[in-house]
Design an enzyme around this catalytic site. Sequence first.
Site, short mmCIF file in Angstrom:
data_model
loop_
_atom_site.label_atom_id
_atom_site.label_comp_id
_atom_site.label_asym_id
_atom_site.label_seq_id
_atom_site.Cartn_x
_atom_site.Cartn_y
_atom_site.Cartn_z
N HIS A 1 -36.00 -15.76 -19.05
CA HIS A 1 -36.70 -17.02 -19.37
C HIS A 1 -35.75 -18.20 -19.26
O HIS A 1 -36.10 -19.25 -18.72
CB HIS A 1 -37.25 -16.99 -20.81
CG HIS A 1 -38.38 -16.04 -21.04
ND1 HIS A 1 -38.37 -15.15 -22.09
CD2 HIS A 1 -39.55 -15.85 -20.40
CE1 HIS A 1 -39.51 -14.45 -22.07
NE2 HIS A 1 -40.24 -14.86 -21.06
N SER B 1 -39.82 -9.23 -22.28
CA SER B 1 -39.76 -9.25 -23.75
C SER B 1 -40.21 -7.91 -24.32
O SER B 1 -39.66 -7.43 -25.30
CB SER B 1 -40.62 -10.38 -24.30
OG SER B 1 -40.19 -11.62 -23.81
N LYS C 1 -50.90 -9.01 -29.90
CA LYS C 1 -50.68 -7.68 -30.47
C LYS C 1 -49.20 -7.37 -30.41
O LYS C 1 -48.48 -7.85 -29.54
CB LYS C 1 -51.47 -6.65 -29.66
CG LYS C 1 -52.89 -6.49 -30.16
CD LYS C 1 -53.56 -5.28 -29.53
CE LYS C 1 -53.85 -5.57 -28.07
NZ LYS C 1 -54.30 -4.41 -27.33
P1 ADP Z 1 -46.76 -14.47 -21.11
O1 ADP Z 1 -47.20 -13.64 -22.27
O2 ADP Z 1 -47.48 -15.75 -20.95
O3 ADP Z 1 -46.60 -13.73 -19.81
P2 ADP Z 1 -43.90 -14.37 -21.36
O4 ADP Z 1 -43.12 -14.93 -22.48
O5 ADP Z 1 -43.90 -12.89 -21.19
O6 ADP Z 1 -45.33 -14.95 -21.58
O7 ADP Z 1 -43.45 -15.02 -19.99
C1 ADP Z 1 -43.51 -16.40 -19.75
C2 ADP Z 1 -43.19 -16.66 -18.29
O8 ADP Z 1 -41.85 -16.24 -18.02
C3 ADP Z 1 -44.04 -15.91 -17.29
O9 ADP Z 1 -44.21 -16.73 -16.16
C4 ADP Z 1 -43.21 -14.72 -16.91
O10 ADP Z 1 -43.53 -14.26 -15.61
C5 ADP Z 1 -41.83 -15.35 -16.94
N1 ADP Z 1 -40.78 -14.37 -17.16
C6 ADP Z 1 -40.69 -13.44 -18.12
N2 ADP Z 1 -39.54 -12.73 -18.02
C7 ADP Z 1 -38.89 -13.24 -16.94
C8 ADP Z 1 -37.69 -12.91 -16.27
N3 ADP Z 1 -36.90 -11.91 -16.66
N4 ADP Z 1 -37.36 -13.65 -15.20
C9 ADP Z 1 -38.18 -14.64 -14.77
N5 ADP Z 1 -39.32 -14.98 -15.33
C10 ADP Z 1 -39.69 -14.28 -16.40
#
Ligand code: ADP
Length: 170
Positions: free
Chosen positions: A21, A131, A45
């Site tokens: 992120h 995550s 969840k």
């Molecule tokens: P959501 O539940 O909306 O998917 P996340 O917190 O899982 O929220 O992810 C937010 C954004 O960050 C999404 O666009 C996801 O694809 C991106 N993302 C998550 N992990 C990574 C990563 N390791 N590298 C690049 N982008 C990521």
Amino acid sequence: MSGKFVRAIFPGSFDPITNGHLDVVKRGMKLFDELIIAVGRSPVKNQLFSPEERIEMIAELIGDMPSVSVEGFEGLTVEYAAAKQASVILRGLRSLTDVQYEFQLAMTNRAVTGIETVFVMTSEQYGFTSSTLIREVASLGGDLANLIPDNVHKRLEGRFSRLREQVQRK
Ligand code: ADP
């Protein structure tokens, strides 16, 4: 880019924020004048950290990034973007599997309000970081130091060592 001021939001659950992120945040910072990391408050969840805790961890990480801020939001992402007068939604891509879901989401959001989604690809080393995986590995006591920032690492360790103690006491 033109001289127009562009504000973007980077919405997600961030439970917790990972180096993947953060990589997206740093890339987005170079593209937009202002970037708001928007932490979804919708009931998820298997939530590990409360929205307040997630916001706090992110705030600790962006202290030296003046154009980046963090906020919680409820409800539809597009409505939040409109309220913030943001013209772009920033999202990160890790793999082709991400593309299918993100494509649908971006098309829907554009059909509803006309907002554009900009995708950036993460650094190769974070291509497999999620995550969900972080939560699972941390719960089993695995070492995640390279995949999450230090402050998140500390909080995760605190959280899970307490949980393990509770389980052992039972
Ligand atoms: P959501 O539940 O909306 O998917 P996340 O917190 O899982 O929220 O992810 C937010 C954004 O960050 C999404 O666009 C996801 O694809 C991106 N993302 C998550 N992990 C990574 C990563 N390791 N590298 C690049 N982008 C990521």
